[in-house]
Design a protein around this motif. Structure first.
Motif, PDB file in Angstrom:
ATOM      1  N   LYS A 134      -5.919  11.791  11.001  1.00 38.89           N
ATOM      2  CA  LYS A 134      -4.570  11.340  11.369  1.00 38.89           C
ATOM      3  C   LYS A 134      -3.515  12.212  10.710  1.00 38.89           C
ATOM      4  O   LYS A 134      -2.349  11.812  10.635  1.00 38.89           O
ATOM      5  N   SER A 135      -3.928  13.371  10.188  1.00 38.67           N
ATOM      6  CA  SER A 135      -2.998  14.215   9.432  1.00 38.67           C
ATOM      7  C   SER A 135      -2.699  15.524  10.146  1.00 38.67           C
ATOM      8  O   SER A 135      -2.449  16.552   9.510  1.00 38.67           O
ATOM      9  N   VAL A 185      -3.188   5.730   3.733  1.00 41.71           N
ATOM     10  CA  VAL A 185      -2.998   4.275   3.831  1.00 41.71           C
ATOM     11  C   VAL A 185      -4.009   3.629   2.886  1.00 41.71           C
ATOM     12  O   VAL A 185      -5.194   3.535   3.216  1.00 41.71           O
ATOM     13  N   TYR A 227      -1.659  12.095   5.676  1.00 41.40           N
ATOM     14  CA  TYR A 227      -1.339  10.683   5.916  1.00 41.40           C
ATOM     15  C   TYR A 227      -2.281   9.760   5.127  1.00 41.40           C
ATOM     16  O   TYR A 227      -3.503   9.805   5.289  1.00 41.40           O
ATOM     17  N   SER A 251       1.337  18.079   3.415  1.00 41.97           N
ATOM     18  CA  SER A 251       1.359  16.613   3.439  1.00 41.97           C
ATOM     19  C   SER A 251       0.259  16.078   4.342  1.00 41.97           C
ATOM     20  O   SER A 251      -0.060  16.668   5.375  1.00 41.97           O
ATOM     21  N   PRO A 258       0.787  -1.237   0.000  1.00 34.06           N
ATOM     22  CA  PRO A 258       0.000   0.000   0.000  1.00 34.06           C
ATOM     23  C   PRO A 258       0.818   1.286   0.000  1.00 34.06           C
ATOM     24  O   PRO A 258       1.990   1.302   0.372  1.00 34.06           O
ATOM     25  N   HIS A 259       0.167   2.329  -0.462  1.00 33.48           N
ATOM     26  CA  HIS A 259       0.671   3.697  -0.366  1.00 33.48           C
ATOM     27  C   HIS A 259       0.424   4.121   1.074  1.00 33.48           C
ATOM     28  O   HIS A 259      -0.691   4.419   1.448  1.00 33.48           O
ATOM     29  N   MET A 260       1.488   4.038   1.891  1.00 35.16           N
ATOM     30  CA  MET A 260       1.304   4.269   3.320  1.00 35.16           C
ATOM     31  C   MET A 260       2.321   5.280   3.818  1.00 35.16           C
ATOM     32  O   MET A 260       3.525   5.055   3.717  1.00 35.16           O
ATOM     33  N   GLY A 261       1.826   6.385   4.336  1.00 31.08           N
ATOM     34  CA  GLY A 261       2.706   7.397   4.888  1.00 31.08           C
ATOM     35  C   GLY A 261       2.246   8.792   4.502  1.00 31.08           C
ATOM     36  O   GLY A 261       1.119   8.986   4.051  1.00 31.08           O
ATOM     37  N   TRP A 262       3.164   9.745   4.707  1.00 32.13           N
ATOM     38  CA  TRP A 262       2.841  11.155   4.446  1.00 32.13           C
ATOM     39  C   TRP A 262       3.222  11.497   3.013  1.00 32.13           C
ATOM     40  O   TRP A 262       4.352  11.289   2.606  1.00 32.13           O
ATOM     41  N   ASN A 263       2.256  12.032   2.267  1.00 30.32           N
ATOM     42  CA  ASN A 263       2.547  12.469   0.908  1.00 30.32           C
ATOM     43  C   ASN A 263       2.021  13.883   0.717  1.00 30.32           C
ATOM     44  O   ASN A 263       1.068  14.305   1.378  1.00 30.32           O
TER      45      ASN A 263
END
Lengths: 210, 252
Positions: A184-185, A144, A142, A140, A117-122
Motif C-alpha cells: 500500500k506504499s 497502520v 504507509y 515515506s 494507531p500510528h496511521m498514515g505516511w511516515n
C-alpha cells in the motif's frame, strides 16, 4: 515460487495483488508442505497478535514457519506478520510469537502527544545498508499499527520517527520484517517486494548479521 | 512524523467516476482505474471512493471497481456509500479497500460502527458525517441520505459518540462550504479536533492552494479531501504539496 501464507488475515489478497502486478510468481497457501518447499515465504497480517497466533496454530503452521527459517528460506513478515517474527507480544496480555528474531512487541505510548494507531505516511531513516534498504532513506511508506517492535539495533535496517523510534524494516539473515504495508506504499513499497524477490532468487541471505 | 494527507475523492456511479456539484448535476469524468493510477502518479496519499447513488439505489458495481483499482494501484483506498452491514464492509475490504466509511446507516444504527470495529479493527472504520450549520439552534447539524435529509443530531456530539462506538477516523464534509470554493470550514474542524482524538479528514470548500495551507495551519486535521478542483485540473497535487512544504507542513 513464493508462498504467501494464507491464514485468513486482512491484507493477504492485497499482498498477492501487488506481487501479481510485479509479475512475481506467487501462490496463496496454508499447506505445510507447500510452505516448507517454497523458495520464499511471505507472512502477511493485520489485526490482533493473539488471534493471528491462534490462526497459525489452528493450521499447525508455527513449527512449519520455524523450520522454514531454520532451513534458510527467506521469510518476509508484513505489518502484524513482522511482529509475529519476534519472541513475544504484550497486546492484551503476553503471547509468544515465532521467536525468529530476538525482541518483543509493545504498545506505542499514547501519552506522547501522538495519535494511536500510528496511521498514515511516515518517513523512514535507513540505519544499515542492505539490499532491502536500497534507495529507501527518507522515503515515506504507509503504516497502520498500534504496537511496535523493540529489538537490538543490529536487527534494525530502517526506522520511522513517531516520538518513539519505530523499526520499519528488520532483518536477521534470511528473516525480514516490514512494519509498514509495502503493498500500500506505492512505488517505494513495490520496490521493497521486488527486493525481496531478488533476495529469494539470488540467495543473498546468508550474510551473518549476529 | 506523519505526513498530512491530500486525498482526492472519486464519486462513483455504476463503475464510472462522477462529480456532483452539491451532490446533484453529475458530470462523467471517467474510468476509476485510470484516474486512480493518475492520482497515484501525482502523489495522492490516499483515495476515497464514494458510491454516490448507493444510499438510494441497489449497488453492485463498486465491489468490482475496487477489485480492479486495487489490482493496479497500491495505495490506501477508502470506500463509502451505501454500506449497511458488516457483510457490505467485508466484501469491500476483501476486494482491496483498506477502510470503509459509514454515514447514514451508522446514524440509523450506531452499533454498525461497533460491529465493524470489532471485526476489522477501528482503523478500518471511518465515520463520514455531512454537516450543515443551523443558525436557529447555533450548532452544526448532521445530514443523511447524501445531504438530503436533516437529523436532530449535533455534529460534534455525533463525532464523539461515533468515536466512542469504535470509529477510527472521521471524514467530515461541510455542506455549507461544499461547492463554494471559498475554503475549508475552519471553525467546524477546530471544534471537531478539540472534541475527538482520532484522525479527521476535512472535506468541502477548497478552491485554491492556499485553502490547504489554511486548514493545516489553523486546525489539527490530518488530511484534506477534494474532488472537482483535482478532477478538472484546477489544482494539482504536486502544487498543493510544494506549497504546503514551503509553509512548513509535513507532506510526503
Amino acid at each position: 515460487m513464493i508462498v504467501i501464507v494464507d491464514y485468513d488475515t486482512g491484507n493477504t489478497r492485497n499482498v498477492k495483488k501487488a506481487m501479481d502486478y510485479l509479475q512475481i510468481q506467487n501462490t496463496l497457501s496454508a499447506d505445510p508442505s507447500a510452505i516448507l518447499h517454497a523458495d520464499g515465504v511471505v507472512l502477511p497480517g493485520v489485526g490482533a497478535f493473539k488471534k493471528a497466533v491462534d490462526a497459525l496454530n489452528e493450521r499447525q503452521l508455527v513449527p512449519v514457519l520455524k523450520q522454514v527459517a531454520q532451513q534458510q528460506t527467506p521469510i518476509l513478515g508484513i505489518c502484524l506478520g513482522m511482529q509475529l517474527l519476534f519472541d513475544r507480544s504484550f497486546e492484551f496480555g503476553e503471547t509468544p510469537g515465532l521467536g525468529l528474531i530476538p525482541g518483543e512487541v509493545v504498545a506505542i505510548p499514547d501519552n506522547l502527544g501522538v495519535k494511536v494507531p500510528h496511521m498514515g505516511w511516515n518517513q523512514n531513516q535507513v540505519t544499515q545498508t542492505d539490499p532491502m534498504t536500497k534507495d529507501f532513506d527518507q522515503q515515506s511508506t504507509y503504516f497502520v499499527h498500534s504496537f511496535y517492535v523493540k529489538t537490538a539495533a543490529k536487527y534494525i535496517l530502517a526506522q520511522a520517527d513517531y516520538q518513539v523510534k519505530i523499526p520499519s524494516i528488520v532483518r536477521d539473515r534470511n528473516v525480514i520484517g516490514m512494519q509498514f504495508h509495502p503493498e500500500k506504499s506505492g512505488r517505494v513499497g513495490l520496490s521493497r517486494l521486488a527486493a525481496f524477490k531478488e533476495l529469494v532468487e539470488n540467495g543473498n541471505y546468508s550474510r551473518n548479521r549476529s | 512524523m506523519l505526513a498530512k494527507r491530500i486525498i482526492p475523492c472519486l464519486d462513483v456511479d455504476h463503475g464510472r467516476v462522477k462529480k456532483g456539484v452539491n451532490f446533484v448535476n453529475l458530470t462523467d469524468v471517467g474510468d476509476p482505474v485510470e484516474i486512480a493510477a493518475a492520482y497515484e502518479q501525482q502523489g495522492a496519499d490516499e483515495l476515497v471512493f464514494l458510491d454516490i447513488t448507493a444510499t438510494n439505489e441497489k449497488r453492485r458495481a463498486i465491489v468490482d471497481t475496487i477489485e480492479q483499482v486495487a489490482s493496479q494501484v497500491f495505495m490506501p483506498l477508502t470506500v463509502g456509500g451505501g454500506i449497511h452491514s458488516v457483510d457490505d464492509m467485508q466484501r469491500l475490504l476483501k476486494a482491496g479497500a483498506d477502510k470503509v466509511a459509514v454515514n447514514s446507516a451508522a446514524v440509523q444504527d450506531p452499533k454498525l460502527i461497533t460491529a465493524g470495529a470489532e471485526k476489522f479493527g477501528a482503523q478500518c472504520i471511518v465515520l463520514a458525517i455531512d454537516s450543515k450549520w443551523d443558525s436557529a439552534s447555533q450548532r452544526y447539524v448532521v445530514y443523511v441520505n447524501g445531504g438530503r435529509q436533516a437529523t436532530d443530531l449535533d455534529v460534534i456530539q455525533w463525532a464523539k459518540d461515533g468515536v466512542a462506538a469504535g470509529a477510527g477516523e472521521l471524514l467530515v464534509t461541510s455542506m455549507d462550504k461544499d461547492g463554494t470554493k471559498s475554503g475549508f470550514d475552519i471553525p467546524l474542524y477546530q471544534a471537531l479536533t478539540a472534541a475527538v482524538n482520532v484522525p479527521i479528514i476535512a472535506s468541502g470548500g477548497c478552491g485554491k492552494v492556499a485553502d490547504f495551507t489554511t486548514v493545516f495551519d489553523q486546525t489539527d486535521v490530518d488530511a484534506a479531501l477534494a474532488a472537482s478542483v483535482f478532477h478538472f485540473g484546477e489544482l494539482t497535487i504536486p502544487d498543493v504539496k510544494q506549497t504546503l512544504k514551503k509553509a512548513g507542513v509535513t507532506v510526503r
